[in-house]
Scaffold this active site. Structure first.
Site, PDB file in Angstrom:
ATOM      1  N   THR A  35     -69.392  50.762  -9.002  1.00  0.00           N
ATOM      2  CA  THR A  35     -68.436  51.182 -10.263  1.00  0.00           C
ATOM      3  C   THR A  35     -67.102  50.908 -10.258  1.00  0.00           C
ATOM      4  O   THR A  35     -66.440  51.300  -9.210  1.00  0.00           O
ATOM      5  CB  THR A  35     -68.933  52.695 -10.551  1.00  0.00           C
ATOM      6  OG1 THR A  35     -70.386  52.894 -10.640  1.00  0.00           O
ATOM      7  CG2 THR A  35     -68.211  53.278 -11.788  1.00  0.00           C
ATOM      8  N   CYS A  69     -49.515  46.835   7.792  1.00  0.00           N
ATOM      9  CA  CYS A  69     -51.119  46.682   8.221  1.00  0.00           C
ATOM     10  C   CYS A  69     -51.259  46.490   9.584  1.00  0.00           C
ATOM     11  O   CYS A  69     -52.237  46.531  10.241  1.00  0.00           O
ATOM     12  CB  CYS A  69     -51.750  45.634   7.341  1.00  0.00           C
ATOM     13  SG  CYS A  69     -51.639  46.053   5.523  1.00  0.00           S
TER      14      CYS A  69
END
Length: 393
Positions: free
Chosen positions: A240, A333
């Protein structure tokens, strides 16, 4: 008062985006439902899809929303590709030595299927070396895939992506461009570049975290689905959709598109260039032997990575943070621990000097006061460092 100068890691949420996200929270329907509530959620997603497509002058039908650019890179970097809906596998990945960790990991290519492309002293891809690698590629098991970051997240150096994509096309290779740091800072046109795909990230643009996109150059190009299940995202990514985040991403992309298109002397990027240049001039006044990485190549206007010889990045970051200034030592990161940047090592920088590298990156809310505060704190840090050296002697 805090002074935030780490936009390449993540940009503060833009006010227009915040308002759009809050309003989108009232969209209660599932975008896959056919009732009125579902259709409203679907309409909001498709509006954002068009806004993101516009950022790279792409087709909205070729935008796949994902959790971020890392996932987008992961989906793009796969041996299992379709070209015009027919399987056309890639057997080897060629990537530059200065890529983001999500590309260095190789996506779904095995380590034996990966080759690093060297760069010059400014971190620019060596096109002669790339050509040589593509000429030597064994196509008996599949075509080549080339993956390049359009703008380096640490140095801000701009890669010649059109030339790289043209070279890939000459050898019938796929070409994926990580456009995360380029979006909103330089004009992007996926068709003009000539690549196969581009990855984008919302939070680098002042949008919400946790949402990004993979944009394919045209219909008929399909990387193997990474997350399987339902038919969401035109059967390219199951699950979703996060309507609020997608809506926020759309607004951020629209603002970034407008910013990148403005090349006047009064543009936002011209303003940031002025701040960056003011910082570098002031830094040179403080430390004449400062090293600014990538300055011999074309760079985006908001970024400066530098090193002060003899001063470790960790020491400087801690002291700056305590003084209310937020900068970084490289890609967020990969900076769980501070170590020598793989980008700088690939550029031939000595490991000790690379371990001193600090990145300053500016954005929509950056001010002259931020830059002056940074220079003021650096002056104190340098004076303290000089005093310690004198005492040691």
């Amino acid at each position: 008062m805090r002074h935030y100068l780490d936009y390449n890691a993540t940009a503060p949420l833009r006010p227009q985006v915040r308002e759009a996200v809050i309003q989108a929270m009232d969209l209660v329907g599932n975008a896959s439902s056919i009732h009125a509530e579902g259709r409203k959620a679907r309409a909001a997603i498709e509006r954002a899809r068009s806004q993101v497509a516009q950022l790279v002058n792409g087709d909205s039908g070729c935008v796949i929303f994902m959790s971020g650019a890392t996932e987008a890179n992961m989906q793009a970097l796969t041996p299992n590709m379709k070209w015009d809906y027919e399987t056309k596998s890639a057997s080897h990945l060629y990537y530059s030595a200065v890529e983001h960790p999500s590309v260095l990991a190789g996506g779904r290519f095995a380590e034996s299927q990966m080759t690093s492309i060297p760069v010059d002293e400014n971190g620019v891809v060596d096109l002669v070396e790339l050509r040589g690698l593509l000429e030597q590629h064994d196509g008996s098991h599949g075509v080549a895939m080339v993956a390049i970051m359009a703008v380096n997240s640490e140095t801000g150096v701009i890669q010649p992506i059109e030339e790289i994509a043209k070279l890939a096309k000459e050898f019938d290779a796929y070409c994926h461009i990580d456009a995360v740091q380029a979006a909103g800072r330089i004009p992007l046109d996926i068709g003009q570049v000539g690549c196969t795909s581009m990855s984008l990230s919302s939070h680098k643009l002042g949008g919400p975290k946790g949402i990004g996109a993979l944009v394919m150059a045209r219909e008929g190009l399909e990387p193997e689905q990474l997350i399987t299940g339902g038919p969401q995202e035109n059967r390219n990514r199951a699950g979703t959709e996060d309507v609020q985040a997608i809506v926020g991403f759309g607004i951020a992309a629209e603002l970034a598109f407008e910013q990148a298109q403005d090349t006047s002397n009064d543009s936002e990027m011209a303003r940031l260039r002025g701040l960056r240049d003011r910082f570098e001039a002031g830094l040179r006044d403080l430390v004449p032997d400062v090293v600014i990485f990538g300055e011999g190549a074309a760079r985006i206007d908001n970024c400066s990575q530098f090193a002060i010889p003899g001063m470790r990045a960790e020491t400087m970051l801690i002291q700056l943070d305590l003084a209310g200034v937020a900068v970084s030592s490289g890609s967020a990161c990969s900076s769980g621990k501070i170590s020598a940047s793989h980008v700088l090592i690939a550029m031939g920088v000595d490991a000790v000097l690379a371990g001193a590298a600090v990145r300053v990156s500016l954005g929509w809310a950056s001010t002259t006061e931020d830059v002056e505060k940074l220079l003021s704190v650096l002056a104190k840090i340098c004076a303290k460092h000089s005093k310690k050296l004198s005492l040691a002697l």
